[in-house]
Scaffold this motif. Structure first.
Motif, mmCIF file in Angstrom:
data_model
loop_
_atom_site.group_PDB
_atom_site.id
_atom_site.type_symbol
_atom_site.label_atom_id
_atom_site.label_comp_id
_atom_site.label_asym_id
_atom_site.label_seq_id
_atom_site.Cartn_x
_atom_site.Cartn_y
_atom_site.Cartn_z
ATOM 1 N N ASN A 63 6.010 -11.527 20.898
ATOM 2 C CA ASN A 63 4.706 -12.031 21.327
ATOM 3 C C ASN A 63 3.638 -11.586 20.321
ATOM 4 O OD1 ASN A 63 2.330 -12.735 22.548
ATOM 5 N ND2 ASN A 63 2.879 -11.936 24.568
ATOM 6 N N PRO A 64 3.027 -12.519 19.600
ATOM 7 C CA PRO A 64 2.022 -12.128 18.604
ATOM 8 C C PRO A 64 0.883 -11.300 19.178
ATOM 9 C CG PRO A 64 2.638 -14.430 18.316
ATOM 10 C CD PRO A 64 3.267 -13.971 19.607
ATOM 11 N N SER A 65 0.587 -11.488 20.469
ATOM 12 C CA SER A 65 -0.531 -10.728 21.060
ATOM 13 C C SER A 65 -0.194 -9.241 21.203
ATOM 14 C CB SER A 65 -0.904 -11.311 22.429
ATOM 15 O OG SER A 65 0.179 -11.153 23.336
ATOM 16 N N ASP A 66 1.108 -8.900 21.104
ATOM 17 C CA ASP A 66 1.500 -7.491 21.175
ATOM 18 C C ASP A 66 1.429 -6.791 19.820
ATOM 19 O OD1 ASP A 66 2.034 -7.718 23.864
ATOM 20 O OD2 ASP A 66 4.169 -8.174 23.571
ATOM 21 N N ALA A 67 1.168 -7.547 18.769
ATOM 22 C CA ALA A 67 1.161 -6.963 17.428
ATOM 23 C C ALA A 67 -0.049 -6.048 17.255
ATOM 24 C CB ALA A 67 1.123 -8.068 16.375
#
Length: 377
Positions: A63-67
């Motif tokens: 999930n890119p938002s967790d990066a």
């Protein structure tokens, strides 16, 4: 290749897994039985398993938002933005073939006040030609290379003054930084720094090697100053042996150097240096009863010459005996060996050998390198 973003890393997923599983990456060569080091980048078994599982699953993005937020890097540097950048004024032209003498360039700092350097990094513009570089601090009262040109490249053989020609091969001047392939910048803890007196010059000593193509190098050093005068001054010392003779075919040839500290010092960092036949390197404290306390043992790799920074700086009392031991593989089993039939001695060129155990110590801020060697008791 950059591996900062998912898009950059994804094409290399299988290579990353292979390098991590074989422990080729991250590069680290200290024997885990001896010492603990603050800059050890080794992955845990759980971290390795995570990378392998990610690869086996097809290297999904997640999930890119967790990066995490992207890291901000000082452009061109691995240290903070330098307060001062000192650059060799004239590029050095490198021919396609042949042995090259050490090249020097003297760069005035124009510092009008004393400076304490907490971070330093050497950045060559032609890194593929740089075997290693040593940057020295030449204080204003020094006679070292006193008649040599300022701001122009020169070698020992081009100097007209006999004393300067001799002095080009050795000095007691303090080192600001040693650079070699794979080495890291200096970052000293708060309260510790290297000292550059007002009016000093910086002397670049660079060993270039040819690689079949003409090129240039114009190395720079970036300096970050301490925000306040520190309590301790960092100086660089070394143990070395110039007199070894490695016979042809020897696969585990041992060379040893010892020295005794004249005064108390806090050991911070160890940096071994050998050439292509280097196999292992070890630093020891030799106790009064002759027993050995090993500080570091490295399975040496010429192309990754790392510094090993003690996780806990160690007080070494005056009279402590330090020993450096190096082992060389001059056999055909060494894939890097340029000539297993050669008898090998000390020399500047890569096909010759060196045995140098650099180590950094902290001493009281008012102590300089020369006075450190005067016994107080």
């Amino acid at each position: 290749m950059p591996l900062v973003t998912y898009e950059q890393a994804r094409p290399w997923a299988s290579a990353i897994a292979s390098a991590v599983e074989s422990k080729i990456m991250p590069p680290w060569f200290a024997d885990p039985r001896f010492g603990h080091f603050s800059n050890d980048p080794s992955l845990t078994e759980q971290q390795v398993a995570t990378v392998l599982a990610w690869t086996k699953a097809g290297a999904p993005q997640g999930n890119p938002s967790d990066a995490p937020a992207p890291r901000q890097w000082a452009a061109g540097w691995n240290i903070s933005n330098p307060d001062v950048i000192l650059k060799m004024p004239v590029p050095v032209n490198i021919p396609p073939a042949g042995d090259l003498e050490y090249t020097y360039e003297i760069v005035p700092t124009h510092f009008t006040e004393d400076k304490w350097v907490q971070m330093a990094e050497v950045v060559p513009s032609g890194a593929s030609y740089v075997h290693h570089a040593v940057v020295y601090i030449r204080p204003p009262n020094s006679n070292w290379l006193r008649h040599a040109p300022i701001g122009q490249p020169f070698t020992a053989s081009t100097l007209s003054n006999p004393q300067d020609r001799l002095d080009a091969h050795g000095t007691t001047s303090d080192l600001l930084l040693v650079y070699a392939p794979g080495s890291s910048p200096d970052r000293w803890p708060d309260g510790m720094a290297k000292f550059v007196p007002a009016g000093s010059d910086i002397v670049f000593q660079v060993h270039y090697t040819t690689n079949g193509q003409t090129g240039q190098d114009q190395s720079s050093i970036g300096l970050v100053f301490a925000k306040a005068a520190p309590a301790q001054r960092v100086i660089t010392l070394q143990l070395n042996d110039h007199g070894f003779i490695i016979p042809p075919g020897a696969d585990d040839f041992r060379v040893e150097a010892q020295g005794t500290l004249p005064n108390d010092a806090v050991l911070l960092c160890l940096f071994p240096h050998m050439h292509l036949r280097g196999k292992r390197f070890e630093y020891d404290v030799v106790r009064p009863d002759g027993s050995i306390d090993t500080l570091l043992r490295v399975n040496y790799h010429f192309h990754w010459q790392l510094s090993y920074r003690l996780a806990e700086p160690r007080l070494l009392k005056a009279g402590t005996k330090l020993r450096a031991v190096a082992w060389y593989d001059n056999s055909r089993n060494n894939p890097h060996n340029p000539d297993p039939e050669a008898t090998v001695t000390w020399g500047d060129q890569t096909y010759q050998e060196m045995m140098v155990g650099f180590f950094d110590v902290a001493v009281p801020a008012k102590e300089d390198k020369e006075h450190f060697f005067i016994r107080k008791h």
